[in-house]
Design a protein around this motif. Structure first.
Motif, mmCIF file in Angstrom:
data_model
loop_
_atom_site.group_PDB
_atom_site.id
_atom_site.type_symbol
_atom_site.label_atom_id
_atom_site.label_comp_id
_atom_site.label_asym_id
_atom_site.label_seq_id
_atom_site.Cartn_x
_atom_site.Cartn_y
_atom_site.Cartn_z
ATOM 1 N N ALA A 32 0.847 -1.197 0.000
ATOM 2 C CA ALA A 32 0.000 0.000 0.000
ATOM 3 C C ALA A 32 0.878 1.241 0.000
ATOM 4 C CB ALA A 32 -0.932 0.005 1.211
ATOM 5 N N CYS A 33 0.382 2.289 -0.647
ATOM 6 C CA CYS A 33 1.070 3.570 -0.611
ATOM 7 C C CYS A 33 0.056 4.676 -0.863
ATOM 8 C CB CYS A 33 2.193 3.628 -1.643
ATOM 9 S SG CYS A 33 1.639 3.617 -3.359
ATOM 10 N N GLU A 34 0.474 5.888 -0.577
ATOM 11 C CA GLU A 34 -0.409 7.025 -0.776
ATOM 12 C C GLU A 34 -0.748 7.176 -2.256
ATOM 13 O OE1 GLU A 34 -0.714 11.773 0.428
ATOM 14 O OE2 GLU A 34 1.143 10.644 0.779
ATOM 15 N N LYS A 35 -1.996 7.512 -2.533
ATOM 16 C CA LYS A 35 -2.479 7.568 -3.911
ATOM 17 C C LYS A 35 -1.844 8.700 -4.702
ATOM 18 C CE LYS A 35 -6.791 7.559 -6.567
ATOM 19 N NZ LYS A 35 -8.270 7.546 -6.474
ATOM 20 N N ASN A 36 -1.616 9.827 -4.057
ATOM 21 C CA ASN A 36 -1.149 10.999 -4.788
ATOM 22 C C ASN A 36 0.031 11.627 -4.067
ATOM 23 O OD1 ASN A 36 -1.172 13.004 -6.805
ATOM 24 N ND2 ASN A 36 -2.352 14.368 -5.502
ATOM 25 N N TYR A 37 1.237 11.099 -4.336
ATOM 26 C CA TYR A 37 2.448 11.638 -3.734
ATOM 27 C C TYR A 37 3.547 11.711 -4.797
ATOM 28 C CZ TYR A 37 6.031 12.445 -0.152
ATOM 29 O OH TYR A 37 7.046 12.971 0.616
ATOM 30 N N PRO A 38 3.281 12.485 -5.870
ATOM 31 C CA PRO A 38 4.266 12.601 -6.935
ATOM 32 C C PRO A 38 5.484 13.409 -6.470
ATOM 33 C CG PRO A 38 2.482 14.163 -7.289
ATOM 34 C CD PRO A 38 2.093 13.305 -6.118
ATOM 35 N N PRO A 39 6.666 13.167 -7.027
ATOM 36 C CA PRO A 39 6.934 12.222 -8.115
ATOM 37 C C PRO A 39 7.285 10.820 -7.630
ATOM 38 C CG PRO A 39 8.904 13.469 -7.666
ATOM 39 C CD PRO A 39 7.850 13.986 -6.720
ATOM 40 N N PHE A 40 6.925 10.484 -6.391
ATOM 41 C CA PHE A 40 7.329 9.192 -5.823
ATOM 42 C C PHE A 40 6.323 8.084 -6.093
ATOM 43 C CE2 PHE A 40 9.139 12.581 -3.144
ATOM 44 C CZ PHE A 40 10.454 12.427 -3.538
ATOM 45 N N ASN A 41 5.038 8.360 -5.977
ATOM 46 C CA ASN A 41 4.011 7.445 -6.451
ATOM 47 C C ASN A 41 2.738 8.231 -6.742
ATOM 48 O OD1 ASN A 41 4.749 6.481 -3.352
ATOM 49 N ND2 ASN A 41 2.652 7.236 -3.509
ATOM 50 N N TYR A 42 2.203 7.998 -7.946
ATOM 51 C CA TYR A 42 0.990 8.683 -8.358
ATOM 52 C C TYR A 42 0.368 7.910 -9.515
ATOM 53 C CZ TYR A 42 4.072 10.718 -11.966
ATOM 54 O OH TYR A 42 4.960 10.910 -12.985
ATOM 55 N N ILE A 43 -0.858 8.240 -9.831
ATOM 56 C CA ILE A 43 -1.589 7.557 -10.895
ATOM 57 C C ILE A 43 -1.898 8.554 -12.002
ATOM 58 C CG2 ILE A 43 -3.687 6.287 -11.486
ATOM 59 C CD1 ILE A 43 -3.767 5.279 -8.611
ATOM 60 N N ASN A 44 -1.525 8.212 -13.227
ATOM 61 C CA ASN A 44 -1.757 9.062 -14.385
ATOM 62 C C ASN A 44 -2.438 8.229 -15.464
ATOM 63 O OD1 ASN A 44 -1.721 11.087 -16.264
ATOM 64 N ND2 ASN A 44 0.447 10.915 -16.734
ATOM 65 N N LYS A 45 -3.697 8.572 -15.761
ATOM 66 C CA LYS A 45 -4.484 7.819 -16.749
ATOM 67 C C LYS A 45 -4.506 6.325 -16.402
ATOM 68 C CE LYS A 45 -3.644 11.095 -20.492
ATOM 69 N NZ LYS A 45 -3.093 11.311 -21.854
ATOM 70 N N ASN A 46 -4.768 6.042 -15.133
ATOM 71 C CA ASN A 46 -4.875 4.679 -14.596
ATOM 72 C C ASN A 46 -3.555 3.917 -14.607
ATOM 73 O OD1 ASN A 46 -7.683 4.886 -14.087
ATOM 74 N ND2 ASN A 46 -8.099 4.490 -16.241
#
Length: 248
Positions: A32-46
């Motif tokens: 598990a990780c945070e959904k929106n923590y760019p540039p380390f982990n994030y979701i772009n267009k699924n």
């Protein structure tokens, strides 16, 4: 009990241990990780992206382990790991409390805490935390910064759900300054067109090691992950990941 019997019993115990470890590695690990923590982990267009995603994936490929990742708010990620609903989560700052709750493996990388203010702010730089006395400082809920900052009482800490909300709160004047990872705040400001409204104070807070945390029932997994990480940190592939995202 005879010598032969003791040897057989010892072999049987070792066999059971190996089988239990093998079984835990054969199953899919839940991360598990945070959904929106760019540039380390994030979701772009699924599509899941980021420096930490790539590092985790590199380690898991080295281990030959299948894994899944649940993305959520930081509060929820912390709770899932604490309740042992996932095997591991990232990216954690080490604190005495977390060392009691989890196995902290790493660091997988380092972050850099920095203060951001509005461009109209009269603050040019800072040298000690007392420079922020009586001010409102934005933080992300459940994050740990430095011990000195976390324990400081002479300014008001205003909590936000995530880093995007943190910058919005700053631009709207809800707080006088915010603290966060230099690369993350830079990424958010560029992505959401806030660069003309905000700026960093030149002095950084501290270089912060970031860890992968495993629940207490997953000691074997934490050891295996840590051993693989130690090997991979020395490789060109790992260094290329760091370089790519540091250049954002």
């Amino acid at each position: 009990m005879g010598l032969f019997t003791r040897k057989i019993l010892r072999i049987f115990i070792i066999f059971l241990f190996i089988m239990s470890v093998s079984s835990s590695f054969a199953e899919e690990w839940k991360g598990a990780c945070e959904k929106n923590y760019p540039p380390f982990n994030y979701i772009n267009k699924n599509k899941k992206l980021g420096m930490d995603y790539e590092i985790i994936n590199l380690v898991m490929r080295k281990l030959g382990v299948k894994y899944s990742v649940h993305n959520d708010s930081w509060d929820k990620v912390h709770a899932l790991l604490k309740d042992e609903e996932v095997d591991f989560a990232w990216q954690f700052v080490s604190t005495p409390e977390r060392q009691k709750l989890f196995y902290l493996v790493g660091p997988i990388r380092y972050g850099l805490h920095a203060f951001m203010v509005r461009k109209s702010s009269t603050m040019i730089n800072w040298h000690k935390l007392s420079d922020f006395d009586k001010k409102r400082i934005g933080i992300v809920r459940k994050y740990n910064y430095t011990t000195e900052f976390d324990n400081y009482k002479n300014f008001t800490k205003v909590e936000f759900a995530n880093n995007n909300d943190l910058i919005i709160g700053l631009t709207k004047g809800f707080v006088d300054a915010i603290i966060g990872d230099f690369y993350t705040l830079s990424f958010e400001a560029r992505t959401n067109n806030y660069t003309k409204q905000v700026r960093f104070l030149p002095s950084s807070v501290k270089k912060i090691p970031r860890y992968v945390a495993f629940s207490k029932k997953n000691k074997d997994k934490s050891i295996a992950f840590g051993n693989a990480l130690k090997t991979l940190i020395q490789t060109a592939e790992y260094k290329e990941i760091i370089k790519k995202y540091s250049a954002l």
